[in-house]
Design a protein around this motif. Structure first.
Motif, PDB file in Angstrom:
ATOM      1  N   LYS B  57      17.371   1.682   8.662  1.00 56.44           N
ATOM      2  CA  LYS B  57      17.958   1.621   7.327  1.00 56.44           C
ATOM      3  C   LYS B  57      19.473   1.649   7.423  1.00 56.44           C
ATOM      4  N   GLY B  58      20.079   0.886   6.532  1.00 58.87           N
ATOM      5  CA  GLY B  58      21.522   0.928   6.402  1.00 58.87           C
ATOM      6  C   GLY B  58      21.922   1.904   5.304  1.00 58.87           C
ATOM      7  N   ASP B  59      22.962   1.575   4.587  1.00 59.68           N
ATOM      8  CA  ASP B  59      23.479   2.479   3.573  1.00 59.68           C
ATOM      9  C   ASP B  59      22.793   2.348   2.224  1.00 59.68           C
ATOM     10  N   ILE B  60      22.200   1.174   1.955  1.00 57.86           N
ATOM     11  CA  ILE B  60      21.579   0.952   0.635  1.00 57.86           C
ATOM     12  C   ILE B  60      20.217   0.271   0.790  1.00 57.86           C
ATOM     13  N   PRO B  61      19.251   0.919   1.433  1.00 60.42           N
ATOM     14  CA  PRO B  61      17.961   0.259   1.680  1.00 60.42           C
ATOM     15  C   PRO B  61      17.000   0.262   0.492  1.00 60.42           C
ATOM     16  N   GLU B  62      17.295   1.047  -0.529  1.00 59.21           N
ATOM     17  CA  GLU B  62      16.338   1.199  -1.636  1.00 59.21           C
ATOM     18  C   GLU B  62      16.094  -0.133  -2.328  1.00 59.21           C
ATOM     19  N   GLY B  63      14.834  -0.461  -2.503  1.00 57.20           N
ATOM     20  CA  GLY B  63      14.458  -1.696  -3.180  1.00 57.20           C
ATOM     21  C   GLY B  63      14.321  -2.887  -2.246  1.00 57.20           C
ATOM     22  N   TYR B  64      14.565  -2.666  -0.954  1.00 53.88           N
ATOM     23  CA  TYR B  64      14.500  -3.741   0.039  1.00 53.88           C
ATOM     24  C   TYR B  64      13.584  -3.351   1.194  1.00 53.88           C
ATOM     25  N   SER B  65      13.035  -4.354   1.842  1.00 52.64           N
ATOM     26  CA  SER B  65      12.369  -4.150   3.121  1.00 52.64           C
ATOM     27  C   SER B  65      12.734  -5.339   4.009  1.00 52.64           C
ATOM     28  N   VAL B  66      12.432  -5.216   5.295  1.00 52.88           N
ATOM     29  CA  VAL B  66      12.770  -6.279   6.237  1.00 52.88           C
ATOM     30  C   VAL B  66      11.613  -6.514   7.193  1.00 52.88           C
ATOM     31  N   SER B  67      11.697  -7.651   7.858  1.00 55.93           N
ATOM     32  CA  SER B  67      10.692  -8.003   8.853  1.00 55.93           C
ATOM     33  C   SER B  67      11.375  -8.721  10.001  1.00 55.93           C
ATOM     34  N   ARG B  68      11.033  -8.310  11.227  1.00 51.85           N
ATOM     35  CA  ARG B  68      11.546  -9.006  12.404  1.00 51.85           C
ATOM     36  C   ARG B  68      10.382  -9.168  13.386  1.00 51.85           C
ATOM     37  N   GLU B  69       9.659 -10.241  13.233  1.00 49.46           N
ATOM     38  CA  GLU B  69       8.514 -10.536  14.089  1.00 49.46           C
ATOM     39  C   GLU B  69       8.912 -11.332  15.318  1.00 49.46           C
ATOM     40  N   LYS B  70       9.999 -12.094  15.207  1.00 50.16           N
ATOM     41  CA  LYS B  70      10.528 -12.852  16.335  1.00 50.16           C
ATOM     42  C   LYS B  70      12.007 -12.545  16.486  1.00 50.16           C
ATOM     43  N   LYS B  71      12.486 -12.688  17.694  1.00 49.81           N
ATOM     44  CA  LYS B  71      13.867 -12.296  17.978  1.00 49.81           C
ATOM     45  C   LYS B  71      14.870 -13.075  17.136  1.00 49.81           C
ATOM     46  N   GLU B  72      14.588 -14.337  16.892  1.00 47.92           N
ATOM     47  CA  GLU B  72      15.572 -15.178  16.224  1.00 47.92           C
ATOM     48  C   GLU B  72      15.533 -15.088  14.693  1.00 47.92           C
ATOM     49  N   ARG B  73      14.554 -14.408  14.150  1.00 51.95           N
ATOM     50  CA  ARG B  73      14.349 -14.444  12.703  1.00 51.95           C
ATOM     51  C   ARG B  73      14.322 -13.043  12.109  1.00 51.95           C
ATOM     52  N   PHE B  74      15.076 -12.871  11.021  1.00 51.60           N
ATOM     53  CA  PHE B  74      15.162 -11.575  10.342  1.00 51.60           C
ATOM     54  C   PHE B  74      15.070 -11.842   8.844  1.00 51.60           C
ATOM     55  N   SER B  75      14.053 -11.290   8.223  1.00 52.44           N
ATOM     56  CA  SER B  75      13.798 -11.581   6.811  1.00 52.44           C
ATOM     57  C   SER B  75      14.088 -10.361   5.949  1.00 52.44           C
ATOM     58  N   LEU B  76      14.670 -10.615   4.813  1.00 52.92           N
ATOM     59  CA  LEU B  76      14.918  -9.562   3.817  1.00 52.92           C
ATOM     60  C   LEU B  76      13.973  -9.801   2.649  1.00 52.92           C
ATOM     61  N   ILE B  77      13.298  -8.745   2.221  1.00 54.65           N
ATOM     62  CA  ILE B  77      12.292  -8.873   1.167  1.00 54.65           C
ATOM     63  C   ILE B  77      12.641  -7.949   0.013  1.00 54.65           C
ATOM     64  N   LEU B  78      12.637  -8.519  -1.175  1.00 55.94           N
ATOM     65  CA  LEU B  78      12.770  -7.732  -2.393  1.00 55.94           C
ATOM     66  C   LEU B  78      11.385  -7.723  -3.027  1.00 55.94           C
ATOM     67  N   GLU B  79      10.709  -6.601  -2.962  1.00 56.22           N
ATOM     68  CA  GLU B  79       9.303  -6.537  -3.411  1.00 56.22           C
ATOM     69  C   GLU B  79       9.173  -6.823  -4.903  1.00 56.22           C
ATOM     70  N   SER B  80      10.125  -6.326  -5.672  1.00 58.39           N
ATOM     71  CA  SER B  80      10.107  -6.533  -7.126  1.00 58.39           C
ATOM     72  C   SER B  80      11.556  -6.609  -7.580  1.00 58.39           C
ATOM     73  N   ALA B  81      12.055  -7.821  -7.685  1.00 57.82           N
ATOM     74  CA  ALA B  81      13.483  -8.017  -7.944  1.00 57.82           C
ATOM     75  C   ALA B  81      13.909  -7.393  -9.269  1.00 57.82           C
ATOM     76  N   SER B  82      15.110  -6.828  -9.244  1.00 60.22           N
ATOM     77  CA  SER B  82      15.684  -6.273 -10.469  1.00 60.22           C
ATOM     78  C   SER B  82      17.071  -6.860 -10.670  1.00 60.22           C
ATOM     79  N   THR B  83      17.560  -6.776 -11.892  1.00 66.20           N
ATOM     80  CA  THR B  83      18.854  -7.405 -12.212  1.00 66.20           C
ATOM     81  C   THR B  83      19.990  -6.810 -11.388  1.00 66.20           C
ATOM     82  N   ASN B  84      19.878  -5.543 -11.001  1.00 66.00           N
ATOM     83  CA  ASN B  84      20.961  -4.953 -10.205  1.00 66.00           C
ATOM     84  C   ASN B  84      20.943  -5.398  -8.748  1.00 66.00           C
ATOM     85  N   GLN B  85      20.006  -6.260  -8.404  1.00 63.08           N
ATOM     86  CA  GLN B  85      19.995  -6.860  -7.080  1.00 63.08           C
ATOM     87  C   GLN B  85      20.618  -8.255  -7.078  1.00 63.08           C
TER      88      GLN B  85
END
Lengths: 117, 114
Positions: B57-85
């Motif tokens: 986790k970084g400084d503001i992880p709330e509301g986000y998750s990530v996935s790194r299944e392969k070395k070259e790829r890093f995904s950011l996921i917003l499970e339920s987007a909100s206007t403050n994102q």
């Protein structure tokens, strides 16, 4: 507490003059590194210069130099002979520690520079 | 040259939607990062990954998750987007174990949540 503070939100500089961008940092780790990045209006982030906490001399890269004052915890960027293309947002960043925990960079709020012809 | 590619430059989503931001780098860097950039706040670290399947986790992880299944790829996921994102999201990568190694950034993804 802010780890990286850039107190100048914006500034004007005359073309061909030098400009100093302020950056102060806060860390208790003896091993750290300081970076400066430039972000023009196009949005890309361009790495400019790096200073390590154990480096004896101030870093220089072309027209960029870093005024590193360790006791004051400041790492100001000096741009000499400003050019119109220097108009951009400038960010100071710090890496603390070693190993995996030392791999992340913390950024300041940035300083917008506008070079006047 | 290192190339960090973000899948979308501009996205518009509705509140509550799930959002995926993809990032791919081609220089075999171990470390990858997601930042968000907001005026006056600079870049704030959301998550970073120092190896495949590893994340911190970084400084503001709330509301986000990530996935790194392969070395070259890093995904950011917003499970339920909100206007403050609504923000600019920047992906970056870096060579591990090199103190002087700088971050290489993608071009950014500007997300608007309505």
């Amino acid at each position: 507490a802010q780890k990286i503070t850039q107190t100048q939100p914006g500034m004007f500089v005359q073309e061909k003059e030098a400009v100093t961008l302020d950056c102060t940092y806060d860390t208790s780790d003896p091993s750290y590194g300081l970076f400066w990045y430039k972000q023009p209006s196009s949005g890309e982030m361009i790495f400019l210069i790096y200073q390590g906490s154990y480096d004896q001399q101030n870093a220089t890269e072309g027209r960029y130099s870093l005024n590193f004052q360790k006791a004051r915890k400041s790492a100001n960027l000096v741009i000499s002979a400003s050019q119109l293309g220097d108009s951009a947002m400038y960010f100071c960043a710090m890496r603390e520690g070693q190993g995996a925990a030392g791999n992340k960079l913390t950024f300041g709020g940035g300083t917008r520079v506008l070079v006047k012809p | 040259d290192v190339k960090v590619t973000q899948s979308s430059r501009y996205l518009v989503k509705r509140t509550g939607e799930k959002v995926f931001l993809e990032c791919v780098q081609d220089m075999d860097h171990e470390n990858m990062f997601w930042y968000r950039q907001d005026p006056g706040l600079g870049l704030r670290l959301i998550y970073f990954s120092y190896d495949v399947k590893m994340k911190e986790k970084g400084d503001i992880p709330e509301g986000y998750s990530v996935s790194r299944e392969k070395k070259e790829r890093f995904s950011l996921i917003l499970e339920s987007a909100s206007t403050n994102q609504t923000s600019m999201y920047l992906c970056a990568s870096r060579l591990a174990g090199l103190n002087t190694g700088e971050l290489f950034f993608g071009e950014g993804s500007r997300l608007t949540v309505l």
